[in-house]
Design a protein around this motif. Structure first.
Motif, PDB file in Angstrom:
ATOM      1  N   PRO A  46       0.640  -1.247   0.172  1.00  0.00           N
ATOM      2  CA  PRO A  46       0.047   0.019  -0.104  1.00  0.00           C
ATOM      3  C   PRO A  46       0.969   1.167   0.082  1.00  0.00           C
ATOM      4  O   PRO A  46       1.992   1.357   0.222  1.00  0.00           O
ATOM      5  CB  PRO A  46      -0.802  -0.209   1.257  1.00  0.00           C
ATOM      6  N   ASP A  47       0.301   2.351  -0.224  1.00  0.00           N
ATOM      7  CA  ASP A  47       0.811   3.671  -0.302  1.00  0.00           C
ATOM      8  C   ASP A  47       1.007   4.220   1.212  1.00  0.00           C
ATOM      9  O   ASP A  47       1.988   5.195   1.388  1.00  0.00           O
ATOM     10  CB  ASP A  47      -0.001   4.823  -1.016  1.00  0.00           C
ATOM     11  N   VAL A  48       0.159   3.870   1.971  1.00  0.00           N
ATOM     12  CA  VAL A  48       0.274   4.113   3.513  1.00  0.00           C
ATOM     13  C   VAL A  48      -0.611   3.264   4.191  1.00  0.00           C
ATOM     14  O   VAL A  48      -1.657   2.239   3.777  1.00  0.00           O
ATOM     15  CB  VAL A  48      -0.453   5.735   3.741  1.00  0.00           C
ATOM     16  N   THR A  49      -0.167   2.952   5.573  1.00  0.00           N
ATOM     17  CA  THR A  49      -0.879   2.124   6.536  1.00  0.00           C
ATOM     18  C   THR A  49      -1.210   2.840   7.892  1.00  0.00           C
ATOM     19  O   THR A  49      -0.645   3.700   8.065  1.00  0.00           O
ATOM     20  CB  THR A  49       0.120   1.033   6.785  1.00  0.00           C
ATOM     21  N   ILE A  50      -2.323   2.363   8.321  1.00  0.00           N
ATOM     22  CA  ILE A  50      -2.863   2.899   9.618  1.00  0.00           C
ATOM     23  C   ILE A  50      -2.709   1.796  10.760  1.00  0.00           C
ATOM     24  O   ILE A  50      -3.487   0.735  10.351  1.00  0.00           O
ATOM     25  CB  ILE A  50      -4.157   3.603   9.505  1.00  0.00           C
ATOM     26  N   VAL A  51      -2.223   1.954  11.605  1.00  0.00           N
ATOM     27  CA  VAL A  51      -1.904   0.807  12.604  1.00  0.00           C
ATOM     28  C   VAL A  51      -2.418   1.236  13.960  1.00  0.00           C
ATOM     29  O   VAL A  51      -1.805   2.370  14.563  1.00  0.00           O
ATOM     30  CB  VAL A  51      -0.402   0.188  12.726  1.00  0.00           C
ATOM     31  N   ASP A  52      -2.978   0.332  14.573  1.00  0.00           N
ATOM     32  CA  ASP A  52      -3.303   0.523  16.237  1.00  0.00           C
ATOM     33  C   ASP A  52      -2.257  -0.180  16.869  1.00  0.00           C
ATOM     34  O   ASP A  52      -1.580  -1.244  16.494  1.00  0.00           O
ATOM     35  CB  ASP A  52      -4.523  -0.358  16.347  1.00  0.00           C
ATOM     36  N   ALA A  78       4.880   3.726   4.344  1.00  0.00           N
ATOM     37  CA  ALA A  78       4.218   4.845   5.285  1.00  0.00           C
ATOM     38  C   ALA A  78       3.391   4.277   6.483  1.00  0.00           C
ATOM     39  O   ALA A  78       2.577   3.497   6.060  1.00  0.00           O
ATOM     40  CB  ALA A  78       3.648   5.901   4.237  1.00  0.00           C
ATOM     41  N   VAL A  79       3.779   4.765   7.553  1.00  0.00           N
ATOM     42  CA  VAL A  79       3.002   4.185   8.632  1.00  0.00           C
ATOM     43  C   VAL A  79       2.369   5.240   9.568  1.00  0.00           C
ATOM     44  O   VAL A  79       3.134   6.170  10.000  1.00  0.00           O
ATOM     45  CB  VAL A  79       3.856   3.242   9.751  1.00  0.00           C
ATOM     46  N   GLY A 101       8.054   9.170   6.395  1.00  0.00           N
ATOM     47  CA  GLY A 101       6.686   8.570   6.093  1.00  0.00           C
ATOM     48  C   GLY A 101       6.213   8.071   7.508  1.00  0.00           C
ATOM     49  O   GLY A 101       5.581   6.737   7.612  1.00  0.00           O
ATOM     50  N   ILE A 102       6.261   8.968   8.519  1.00  0.00           N
ATOM     51  CA  ILE A 102       5.697   8.249   9.844  1.00  0.00           C
ATOM     52  C   ILE A 102       4.880   9.265  10.713  1.00  0.00           C
ATOM     53  O   ILE A 102       5.030  10.530  10.669  1.00  0.00           O
ATOM     54  CB  ILE A 102       7.152   8.038  10.996  1.00  0.00           C
ATOM     55  N   GLY A 103       3.895   8.567  10.914  1.00  0.00           N
ATOM     56  CA  GLY A 103       3.000   9.540  12.129  1.00  0.00           C
ATOM     57  C   GLY A 103       2.462   8.869  13.383  1.00  0.00           C
ATOM     58  O   GLY A 103       2.303   7.560  13.347  1.00  0.00           O
ATOM     59  N   TYR A 104       2.057   9.504  14.112  1.00  0.00           N
ATOM     60  CA  TYR A 104       1.658   8.929  15.458  1.00  0.00           C
ATOM     61  C   TYR A 104       0.666  10.162  16.043  1.00  0.00           C
ATOM     62  O   TYR A 104       0.601  11.043  16.621  1.00  0.00           O
ATOM     63  CB  TYR A 104       2.597   8.822  16.510  1.00  0.00           C
ATOM     64  N   LEU A 105      -0.751   9.562  15.894  1.00  0.00           N
ATOM     65  CA  LEU A 105      -1.855  10.507  16.459  1.00  0.00           C
ATOM     66  C   LEU A 105      -2.653   9.590  17.489  1.00  0.00           C
ATOM     67  O   LEU A 105      -2.660   8.360  17.501  1.00  0.00           O
ATOM     68  CB  LEU A 105      -2.743  10.860  15.386  1.00  0.00           C
TER      69      LEU A 105
END
Length: 212
Positions: A46-52, A78-79, A101-105
């Protein structure tokens, strides 16, 4: 833009899928555990992932460990971590691999859909998107960058939150030229030369979050 989601809460994952689909994203897979996430990333790239952070079976750190494993296999993956919890040590490891390519929300602090989708696009493009509370937690018991001035710290903190130069100027009530000057000083003090092969803005943010 193709998305893989790792989230065991069916209501939340279904809501994300509908929300993203309505805004031009394509959710290609939803995984309920770490192994399923890794398999989905391998299959779909994928272009980006969303992870718990917390996934079955123990609901401790399976999600973020799976994200680390995926980044080791696919360094440009990207995570965006979306969680109720800040797992400091694993988060630092995720942020310190030298790639963007990193985020944390934090789930409870995502107030507007547009802000969330903007953050997701920014991460997919190789940038960062950090909740200020996550930054505070990551910096606990850590030595700040002593060479930076107070204003440079403010600029870098806003960069870490994902704000562009215009936003930084507006929030600090300074000119855009002043922002460019502060960022240039930050790069110089962190040893990030103009011919650095990496993304200097991302590397500066990573240095800010991980320097002891």
């Amino acid at each position: 833009m193709r998305v893989v989601i790792a989230e065991d809460n069916v209501l939340l994952s279904s809501g994300l899928e509908l929300l993203l689909g309505a805004r031009g994203f394509e959710v290609v897979a939803v995984a309920g555990d770490g192994d399923g996430f890794l398999n989905a990333v391998t299959e779909h790239r994928p272009d980006v992932t969303i992870v718990d952070v917390r996934l079955p079976p123990t609901f401790k750190d399976e999600g973020i460990r799976a994200a680390l494993r995926a980044r080791s296999l696919y360094p440009n993956l990207a995570v965006l971590v979306l969680s109720q919890y800040v797992e400091r040590e694993y988060a630092r490891e995720l942020l310190s691999d030298g790639h963007g390519g990193i985020g944390y929300l934090l789930k409870d602090r995502v107030g507007r859909v547009a802000e969330f989708t903007d953050a997701l696009r920014r991460v997919a493009d190789g940038g960062t998107a950090m909740d200020p509370e996550v930054i505070s937690q990551l910096l606990l018991n850590r030595d700040p960058l002593a060479d930076l001035s107070p204003r440079e710290h403010q600029v870098l903190a806003l960069m870490a939150e994902g704000h562009d130069n215009t936003d930084v100027a507006e929030r600090l009530s300074i000119t855009l030229n002043a922002v460019h000057k502060h960022i240039g000083n930050i790069f110089a003090k962190l040893g990030l030369s103009p011919d650095d092969s990496g993304h200097r803005r991302v590397r500066a943010v990573l240095a800010y979050l991980n320097r002891r």
